[in-house]
Scaffold this active site. Structure first.
Site, PDB file in Angstrom:
ATOM      1  CE  LYS A  11      27.166  23.778  34.206  1.00 14.08           C
ATOM      2  NZ  LYS A  11      28.051  24.130  33.060  1.00 14.08           N
ATOM      3  CG  PHE A  59      33.370  21.518  25.639  1.00  6.46           C
ATOM      4  CD1 PHE A  59      32.151  21.138  26.189  1.00  6.46           C
ATOM      5  CD2 PHE A  59      33.356  22.435  24.591  1.00  6.46           C
ATOM      6  CE1 PHE A  59      30.956  21.636  25.708  1.00  6.46           C
ATOM      7  CE2 PHE A  59      32.151  22.947  24.101  1.00  6.46           C
ATOM      8  CZ  PHE A  59      30.955  22.538  24.657  1.00  6.46           C
ATOM      9  NE  ARG A  87      21.252  30.533  27.188  1.00  5.96           N
ATOM     10  CZ  ARG A  87      22.182  29.576  27.173  1.00  5.96           C
ATOM     11  NH1 ARG A  87      22.027  28.491  27.904  1.00  5.96           N
ATOM     12  NH2 ARG A  87      23.268  29.700  26.439  1.00  5.96           N
ATOM     13  CB  THR A  93      29.758  29.898  28.345  1.00  4.91           C
ATOM     14  OG1 THR A  93      28.544  29.901  27.591  1.00  4.91           O
ATOM     15  CG2 THR A  93      30.157  28.479  28.674  1.00  4.91           C
ATOM     16  CG  HIS A 117      22.587  23.553  32.377  1.00  2.00           C
ATOM     17  ND1 HIS A 117      23.066  23.510  31.092  1.00  2.00           N
ATOM     18  CD2 HIS A 117      21.268  23.221  32.303  1.00  2.00           C
ATOM     19  CE1 HIS A 117      22.074  23.151  30.275  1.00  2.00           C
ATOM     20  NE2 HIS A 117      20.982  22.970  30.993  1.00  2.00           N
TER      21      HIS A 117
END
Ligand code: RTP
Ligand code: MG
Length: 141
Positions: A11, A59, A87, A93, A117
């Protein structure tokens, strides 16, 4: 265990802080292969399309503004159980809840600016890989 492909993104906060190499190392050392990679700067409309499943979430506006705020790196990762493995390597997160030794525990700034992500299911992986890459751009090795 099945060999899978998953879509990961580094990101804007990860690219801006010069963490591309470090993030790739986490995935490679974690047993995943990089089989496609590109850098790009999403428009707001493209970020909205990519995250369309979160359209009703509070969000969504903040997330899509952020994802269009600077360049990102898109990756296709391949390996056994790649979707869950990716993951696991990323961590939760929210970095405050992420396990030690994960990317997000190590680098994430906040629940929103959380460096990476990863697709969350085989269906999202297929959709998200096709969002960024054509089959010709993916090089299994
Ligand atoms: P990702 O899709 O980016 O891999 O992350 P995830 O599955 O762990 O989290 P998800 O629930 O899919 O949320 C997508 C991204 O939205 C941002 N977010 N912000 N401020 C908040 O409460 C909040 N919640 C989620 C994060 O950037 C998250 O990765
Ligand atoms: Mg998600």
């Amino acid at each position: 265990m099945p060999v899978e492909r998953t879509l990961s993104l580094i990101k804007p906060d990860g690219v801006a802080r010069n963490l591309i190499g470090e993030v790739l190392s986490f995935f490679e050392k974690g047993g995943l292969k990089v089989v496609a990679m590109k850098m790009l700067h999403l428009t707001k409309a493209q970020a909205e399309e990519f995250y369309i499943v979160h359209k009703e979430r509070p969000f969504y506006e903040e997330l899509t503004e952020y994802m269009a705020s600077g360049p990102i790196v898109a990756l296709v990762l391949e390996g056994e159980n790649a979707i869950a493995r990716c993951r696991e390597i990323m961590g939760a997160t929210d970095p405050a809840e992420a396990a030690e030794g994960t990317i997000r525990k190590t680098f994430a700034l906040s629940k929103g600016e959380n460096t990476v992500h990863g697709s969350d299911s085989p269906e999202s992986a297929a959709r998200e890989i096709a969002f960024f890459f054509s089959e010709l751009e993916i090089c299994s090795h």
